[in-house]
Design a protein around this motif. Structure first.
Motif, PDB file in Angstrom:
ATOM      1  N   ARG A 102       0.956   5.714  -0.751  1.00 54.28           N
ATOM      2  CA  ARG A 102       0.152   6.938  -0.840  1.00 54.28           C
ATOM      3  C   ARG A 102       0.662   7.807  -1.989  1.00 54.28           C
ATOM      4  O   ARG A 102       1.857   8.057  -2.119  1.00 54.28           O
ATOM      5  CB  ARG A 102       0.233   7.702   0.492  1.00 54.28           C
ATOM      6  N   PRO A 156       0.841  -1.209   0.000  1.00 59.62           N
ATOM      7  CA  PRO A 156       0.000   0.000   0.000  1.00 59.62           C
ATOM      8  C   PRO A 156       0.876   1.258   0.000  1.00 59.62           C
ATOM      9  O   PRO A 156       1.775   1.395   0.826  1.00 59.62           O
ATOM     10  CB  PRO A 156      -0.784  -0.122   1.315  1.00 59.62           C
ATOM     11  N   GLU A 186      -4.812   6.532  -2.268  1.00 60.43           N
ATOM     12  CA  GLU A 186      -4.214   5.285  -1.790  1.00 60.43           C
ATOM     13  C   GLU A 186      -4.102   4.341  -2.972  1.00 60.43           C
ATOM     14  O   GLU A 186      -5.022   4.229  -3.775  1.00 60.43           O
ATOM     15  CB  GLU A 186      -5.090   4.646  -0.708  1.00 60.43           C
TER      16      GLU A 186
END
Ligand code: MG
Length: 385
Positions: free
Chosen positions: A29, A27, A45
């Motif tokens: 950003r 993950p 995201e």
């Protein structure tokens, strides 16, 4: 020796002994989303899918460049993960797992999904190159030590906002500006941008298939866009409208570039033969991988069709592999390697360069390895043999 490119055929590499293949989801950003005619908001995201090949001799890594939603292409991250784990990786285990060049034939049993296929093939290739101590760029035949950084500017609410972003990109060293456009938001902002940056700056525009020749207002706007002096107009019409692109290429002086429909050497041959494609946007992952990308490059040089390397939303892992293709001798326009960072944290460092000059990685393989700290938060799925 190829008569036009002068590049020798790709050299066979020693196979590696693969012990495990993992799908790693990280993950991240996003700092700068990219608005296009097709995608209004990608969100901040993003789950980045990596293929990790663990071999006795060396590990290999590759990024699957499919986006979260099937809006740019039919492929998307979750779908790619399923295709990899249930279809592609089992075929790799059943075939010559540790040899990327021999693996292709086995992976071709799966229809479509070039981005998933490309990631698996590249991860194996990366392990082989690391084991051999050779860089991907060197193996592919790259001749440049650095490549220019081309910036991509998204759709903006007003021309003034576009000019602001253009100033930021040029200050970061961008060698050219590629602008996302849509009907009603093309001629005016591009004209303002040309007046703002002057005639020297290389400009391209990308419609992402949003215009239609059936709409007189669209056609009238494209005729105005033709006066801006673009290096090329990319994908104004729908991906499958090759006849329309050929028609438009006859009407405009601006060269027509295709992107979305170019999924293989065959589609590129057909589009060029039809007069629909005067410039090729080569995305290695979309043509099924880096071995296929080298063949596309060679054929474009033979055909005399300008070619450049397009980008998706790659992290440093994916950028690094794209730089190797962008450094091939037949590349004629700056690649999509934006000099501005896209992610809050860098999955792999060293792919931005400075002042608009991106060095070609010379380390073994792609030259990029994901930062261990960022992998701590990753989801790891091992796909058993
Ligand atoms: Mg495009």
């Amino acid at each position: 020796m190829g008569p036009v490119t002068g590049l020798p055929p790709l050299e066979p590499l020693g196979a590696v002994t693969v012990g495990a293949i993992e799908l790693v989801t990280v993950p991240l950003r996003v700092l700068r989303p990219l608005r296009t005619a097709r995608v209004a908001d990608q969100g901040l995201e993003r789950d980045v899918l990596l293929v990790h090949v663990r071999a006795d001799e060396a590990d290999g890594w590759a990024e699957c460049v499919a986006e979260a939603s099937p809006t740019y292409s039919a492929e998307h991250t979750k779908g790619a993960r399923v295709v990899l784990s249930e279809h592609l990786i089992p075929r790799a285990w059943a075939g010559p797992t540790g040899d990327a060049m021999a693996l292709g034939h086995h992976l071709d049993a799966v229809r479509g999904h070039p981005m998933a296929r490309a990631a698996l093939e590249l991860a194996v290739l990366d392990a082989q190159l690391r084991a051999a101590g050779r860089s991907l760029a060197d193996w592919l035949g790259a001749t440049a030590a650095s490549v220019p950084a081309g910036a991509a500017l998204g759709l903006h609410a007003t021309p003034d906002e576009l000019l602001e972003e253009a100033d930021v990109a040029l200050a970061a060293g961008a060698a050219r500006l590629r602008v996302k456009v849509a009907p009603g938001r093309a001629a005016l902002p591009l004209g303002a941008l040309r007046a703002h940056v002057g005639d020297e700056v290389v400009l391209q525009a990308d419609g992402n298939g949003s215009f239609s020749l059936a709409d007189p207002a669209h056609v009238a706007e494209l005729m105005l866009v033709d006066e801006v002096g673009l290096a090329c107009l990319e994908q104004p019409l729908a991906a499958d409208d090759l006849v329309g692109h050929a028609d438009l290429a006859d009407r405009l002086t601006t060269p027509i570039c295709l992107d979305e429909p170019l999924t293989s050497l065959g589609t590129i041959e057909a589009a060029v033969a039809l007069g629909a494609c005067e410039v090729v946007c080569l995305k290695p992952a979309r043509v099924g991988g880096w071995i296929a990308a080298r063949a596309v490059h060679d054929r474009c040089v033979e055909l005399g069709v300008p070619v450049w390397v397009g980008g998706m939303l790659e992290t440093g892992v994916g950028r690094s592999a794209n730089i190797a293709v962008a450094a091939l001798p037949g590349m004629t326009l700056p690649p999509d390697l934006d000099p501005r960072r896209r992610y809050e944290a860098e999955l792999a460092a060293g792919t931005y360069g400075a002042d608009g000059v991106v060095p070609v990685p010379s380390g073994p393989g792609t030259g990029a390895e994901p930062e261990a700290a960022l992998l701590e938060g990753a989801d790891v799925e091992q796909v058993p043999a």
